[in-house]
Write a protein that holds these residues in place. Structure first.
Motif, PDB file in Angstrom:
ATOM      1  N   CYS A 181       0.618  -1.255  -0.118  1.00  0.00           N
ATOM      2  CA  CYS A 181       0.356  -0.295  -0.186  1.00  0.00           C
ATOM      3  C   CYS A 181       0.923   1.754   0.029  1.00  0.00           C
ATOM      4  O   CYS A 181       2.287   1.385   0.677  1.00  0.00           O
ATOM      5  CB  CYS A 181      -0.932  -0.104   1.381  1.00  0.00           C
TER       6      CYS A 181
ATOM      7  N   CYS B 270       0.256   3.157   3.507  1.00  0.00           N
ATOM      8  CA  CYS B 270       0.512   2.428   4.612  1.00  0.00           C
ATOM      9  C   CYS B 270       1.810   1.055   4.989  1.00  0.00           C
ATOM     10  O   CYS B 270       1.755   0.926   5.470  1.00  0.00           O
ATOM     11  CB  CYS B 270      -1.081   2.218   5.651  1.00  0.00           C
TER      12      CYS B 270
ATOM     13  N   CYS C  83      -7.042  -0.183   0.565  1.00  0.00           N
ATOM     14  CA  CYS C  83      -6.266  -1.034   1.332  1.00  0.00           C
ATOM     15  C   CYS C  83      -7.347  -1.228   2.360  1.00  0.00           C
ATOM     16  O   CYS C  83      -8.405  -0.086   3.111  1.00  0.00           O
ATOM     17  CB  CYS C  83      -5.167   0.057   1.337  1.00  0.00           C
TER      18      CYS C  83
ATOM     19  N   CYS D   3      -6.275   1.086   5.347  1.00  0.00           N
ATOM     20  CA  CYS D   3      -5.948   2.194   6.269  1.00  0.00           C
ATOM     21  C   CYS D   3      -7.180   2.917   4.916  1.00  0.00           C
ATOM     22  O   CYS D   3      -7.136   3.819   4.777  1.00  0.00           O
ATOM     23  CB  CYS D   3      -5.188   3.535   5.301  1.00  0.00           C
TER      24      CYS D   3
HETATM   25 ZN   LIG Z   1      -3.206   0.835   3.307  1.00  0.00          ZN
END
Ligand SMILES: [Zn+2]
Ligand SMILES: [Zn+2]
Length: 381
Positions: free
Chosen positions: A32, A35, A167, A170
């Motif tokens: 990601c 994050c 994601c 997050c």
């Molecule tokens: Zn993420």
């Protein structure tokens, strides 16, 4: 004859066949962008095919044809005895691109004149001779090579060949290339030797504007800016929090520069929370890294000012700015998934019958022929 297809058409067909499962796609491994959490997905399975099947390929941005007449700007590189800052590409059919398409999957890319022709690089600066261009590319600095590869993808893959993965950790939107297998990797030409100072130390922060401020310096600049903005807008008592963790994302999955949370009155324990403006350090850092023209201090001021506007709207009882932001996100979403498809989803909340479309639109012999001709795309070289 599938070999006579222009590359963008062949890649769209490849993507649709992967989406429909006619030519299966292995999951790719990703991290990601917001994050850093790892995830695995077969990107073609997430392709939005509505615009293709509904004939809605008329978005001024997403469907803009690549400009094959222009010289596209790239970071400087040496070509023969000149320095060039532009590259011009020409269209290529599957047939013309075969020397590139048939390259072994792993192994170093050797840039030869025939590869330059297969890539469709017509000119580097004013240089048009393939052997000289090949020499120049083989020695090109990473930034120049990366820019040329990006332009190559832009020229050969319509902007709609993208998968949006949200994601799970997050909520950030990660845009993935579709199909997964592409003939030219978005990676440096040469592997780097281990560098004790690390590429991050040298690469990320170097630039005309100097290094990105560390957290303490950033916080000091945010607080100084907030003082000025609060005074100018006539507000006070809004908590200011500089968040160095994973940035929150908007409903569209874009990491936020800042956000506003209204205060809450005292609860049963008598604890009231003041309103808060939160500034996300990592989003600023990412933006500055990706865009050399990003003016950190101006963006800090603009972000705080924007969140103060939310605050004042909230106090006034309604926030048209927030409504506007949500409408914008929905509009972008509709452009991407297609207007007819968005309506269908709203109506029955279900996916359309894709496999059926692919089989009905292209006769079986064409699909078989293309699947064979494009066998390179699944590693069967
Ligand atoms: Zn993420
Ligand atoms: Zn906002």
């Amino acid at each position: 004859d599938p070999l006579g297809l222009p590359l963008p058409d062949a890649h769209v067909l490849r993507a649709l066949l992967a989406f429909a499962g006619v030519v299966p796609e292995e999951p790719g491994k990703y991290t990601c962008e917001n994050c850093g959490a790892p995830f695995e997905v077969a990107p073609s399975s997430l392709l939005e095919i509505g615009p293709f099947t509904d004939g809605e390929l008329d978005d001024p941005e997403l469907d803009r044809p690549f400009d094959f007449h222009a010289s596209h700007p790239i970071p400087a590189l040496r070509v023969g005895r000149a320095v060039c800052r532009g590259v011009r590409l020409v269209e290529r059919t599957v047939d013309e691109a075969l020397p590139l398409l048939r390259l072994p999957a792993d192994g170093a890319l050797r840039i030869t004149p025939s590869l330059v022709a297969a890539m469709g690089i017509a000119a580097l600066g004013r240089e048009r001779r393939a052997p000289v261009i090949a020499d120049a590319l083989a020695r090109a600095p990473d930034e120049a090579w990366a820019a040329i590869v990006d332009l190559y993808h832009e020229a050969r893959y319509p902007a709609r060949l993208v998968a949006v993965h949200r994601c799970q950790g997050c909520g950030a939107r990660n845009d993935l290339d579709v199909p997964l297998e592409r003939e030219l990797e978005r990676a440096p030409l040469r592997a780097h030797e281990a560098d004790p100072d690390g590429p991050a130390a040298a690469g990320v922060t170097a630039g005309a504007a100097g290094a990105f401020p560390d957290l303490d310096a950033f916080e000091a600049r945010v607080r100084a800016a907030a003082e000025r903005v609060y005074e100018a807008r006539g507000v006070r008592n809004i908590d200011l929090f500089i968040d160095a963790g994973v940035p929150a994302c908007d409903d569209g999955g874009e990491p936020l520069l800042g956000c506003y949370t209204p205060g809450t009155p005292a609860d049963e324990l008598g604890i009231a929370r003041p309103p808060e403006i939160r500034i996300f350090y990592r989003t600023f850092r990412t933006e500055a890294r990706d865009d050399p023209g990003f003016d950190v201090d101006a963006e800090i001021v603009e972000t705080i000012d924007h969140e103060v506007t939310h605050h004042l709207h909230h106090l006034a009882g309604s926030d048209p700015l927030d409504d506007e932001e949500h409408e914008h996100i929905e509009r972008e979403q509709r452009r991407r998934i297609g207007h007819a498809e968005a309506l269908r989803r709203a109506r029955r909340g279900a996916l359309s019958d894709l496999g059926g479309f692919v089989r009905a639109t292209w006769p079986a012999w064409l699909i078989a022929a293309v699947a064979t001709a494009l066998a390179w795309c699944e590693g069967g070289r």
